[in-house]
Design an enzyme around this catalytic site. Structure first.
Site, short mmCIF file in Angstrom:
data_model
loop_
_atom_site.label_atom_id
_atom_site.label_comp_id
_atom_site.label_asym_id
_atom_site.label_seq_id
_atom_site.Cartn_x
_atom_site.Cartn_y
_atom_site.Cartn_z
N PRO B 160 0.81 -1.23 0.00
CA PRO B 160 0.00 0.00 0.00
C PRO B 160 0.84 1.27 0.00
O PRO B 160 0.86 2.01 0.98
CB PRO B 160 -0.82 -0.14 1.28
CG PRO B 160 0.04 -0.95 2.19
CD PRO B 160 0.84 -1.88 1.32
N CYS B 161 1.50 1.54 -1.11
CA CYS B 161 2.33 2.74 -1.19
C CYS B 161 1.47 4.01 -1.14
O CYS B 161 1.99 5.10 -0.90
CB CYS B 161 3.19 2.71 -2.45
SG CYS B 161 2.24 2.58 -3.97
#
Lengths: 183, 255
Positions: B160-161
């Site tokens: 989950p950048c």
């Protein structure tokens, strides 16, 4: 149709080839090798070998392939190599006398009179296991996997008459084994 | 024994194949596969190798995706006919299920892998600044490089950048665009309006009433800054002077 797809874009169609034939090929290899543990590896080799061969073939040749007999031919060659490299511990009770003329006798299957019950399948498996590799190829392809004699002849690169005779001799041997066990 | 019985025997004794049978063949043929999966951002392409998921991109033009994949990974990727364990896990994860998805980061540099590994630990409903991630990854001065590494994240959503935002709590850039990033974070419960209010008042930290202080992006503390027990803090000195200790989840200062 699959052969045509393989001729068009091999990479895109390749998974369909694997899905269509993997159970047959793993099962055939397992029956030939009588070794479930190795069967999966050898069956993977069959498909990798097939992929590399298809890559090398021109599109027309791919489109014209009879895929089933072609894959069985690769499977048969690889299992024979595997068999030669590491034969199973127990010797098969060979019904093959190695005489090519005896293979040509009685090419038609005889009448069927033994009723097979489900619980007898274990002994069928044992009888198939005892066939020599030369008879087992044709017997398994014909009677268990239902390939046509033409397909078997193509896979084994033998005349149709020879494969008919081998399949039949395999059948006789399996029956003899079962009858003997019934006594 | 009849031929019919033998045929039945043949059919009944067919072997099943191992779940990774096809994957192993594809690996040896130097081919990867991809499928279409549903995600918070709509349909995405998910590509995988025997190691794990190697790429995720918004679905659209298949040929463009395949060309991009070939260029970046040096391998051909073709549309899969069936799922296997990896693609099924990715599908479940993208639906919001709590499953572990194997990820293949072999194409990334060691630094990128380190950054992505730490980004992967940030849980839903949370966000962290770029500088924080740089510190966590052991390169406190490499904030810009961290941004670049996240920009090259081959598997957005799965890693989950989008949970890495600017220090001023503004949303920052994203592979799929800032709007998509903001939407994702809001769906996960991040309250940008609250974060902006906190930032406007000059609060860098929030004390939470249990003796600890947090980053405003730790869960929903920003929303509660004016609630009883909570307290906006302008600096570390501020936090220390009150005797607050750093939260062990968001680690507002270096350990």
């Amino acid at each position: 149709m699959l052969a045509v797809a393989l001729a068009g874009d091999l990479d895109r169609a390749f998974e369909r080839l694997v899905i269509a034939y993997r159970v047959r090929i793993v099962t055939f290899v397992a029956r030939m090798l009588r070794d479930d543990a190795r069967a999966e590896d050898v069956a993977q080799d069959v498909f990798v070998r097939a992929y590399r061969a298809l890559q090398a073939y021109p599109a027309e040749r791919r489109a014209a392939l009879r895929l089933r007999s072609w894959l069985y031919a690769i499977a048969r060659n690889l299992t024979h190599n595997a068999f030669r490299d590491a034969p199973p511990a127990s010797e098969p009770l060979d019904y093959d006398d190695g005489n090519p003329r005896s293979a040509l006798r009685d090419p038609e299957p005889g009448p069927e009179n033994i009723v097979l019950r489900e619980e007898a399948w274990g002994s069928v498996g044992a009888a198939v296991d005892r066939l020599s590799p030369a008879l087992r190829d044709a017997f398994v392809m014909r009677y268990l996997d239902e390939l046509s004699y033409d397909e078997i002849a193509e896979s084994l690169e033998q005349p149709v008459g020879t494969v008919k005779a081998s399949a039949h001799r395999g059948l006789m041997a399996v029956r003899a084994h079962l009858e003997k066990n019934d006594e | 024994m009849s031929e019919t019985n033998l045929r039945d025997f043949g059919a009944a004794t067919r072997r099943s194949v191992a779940p990774d049978f096809t994957a192993k063949i594809f690996s040896r043929c130097n081919l990867d596969r991809y499928t279409v999966a549903q995600s918070s951002l709509g349909d995405v392409y998910v590509a995988w190798t025997p190691t794990g998921v190697s790429a995720l991109r918004l679905a659209g033009d298949e040929h463009a995706f395949e060309a991009w994949y070939g260029e970046r990974f040096g391998r051909r990727c073709v549309r899969a006919v069936e799922d296997d364990r990896t693609s099924s896990a990715a599908r479940a994860k993208l639906r919001g299920e709590n499953v572990t998805v194997p990820i293949d980061l072999s194409e990334c540099s060691p630094f990128e892998r380190r950054v992505l590994k730490h980004a992967a630990k940030i849980t839903r409903g949370n966000a962290r600044p770029y500088g924080w991630l740089a510190r966590e990854a052991g390169m406190p001065d490499a904030t810009r490089a961290v941004g670049n590494a996240l920009g090259r994240n081959p598997v957005p959503l799965l890693i989950p950048c989008h949970r890495i935002i600017r220090t001023d709590n503004s949303v920052g850039g994203y592979i799929f665009g800032s709007d998509a990033k903001r939407t994702l974070l809001e769906e996960e419960g991040v309250d940008f309006a609250a974060l902006e209010r906190v930032a406007r008042r000059g609060f860098r930290y929030v004390a939470c009433g249990d003796g600890t202080f947090c980053l405003p992006t730790c869960g929903n503390v920003a929303k509660h800054v004016d609630s009883p027990g909570y307290l906006g803090l302008r600096s570390l000195e501020d936090a220390h002077s009150h005797g607050f200790v750093p939260c062990t989840t968001c680690r507002p200062i270096a350990a």
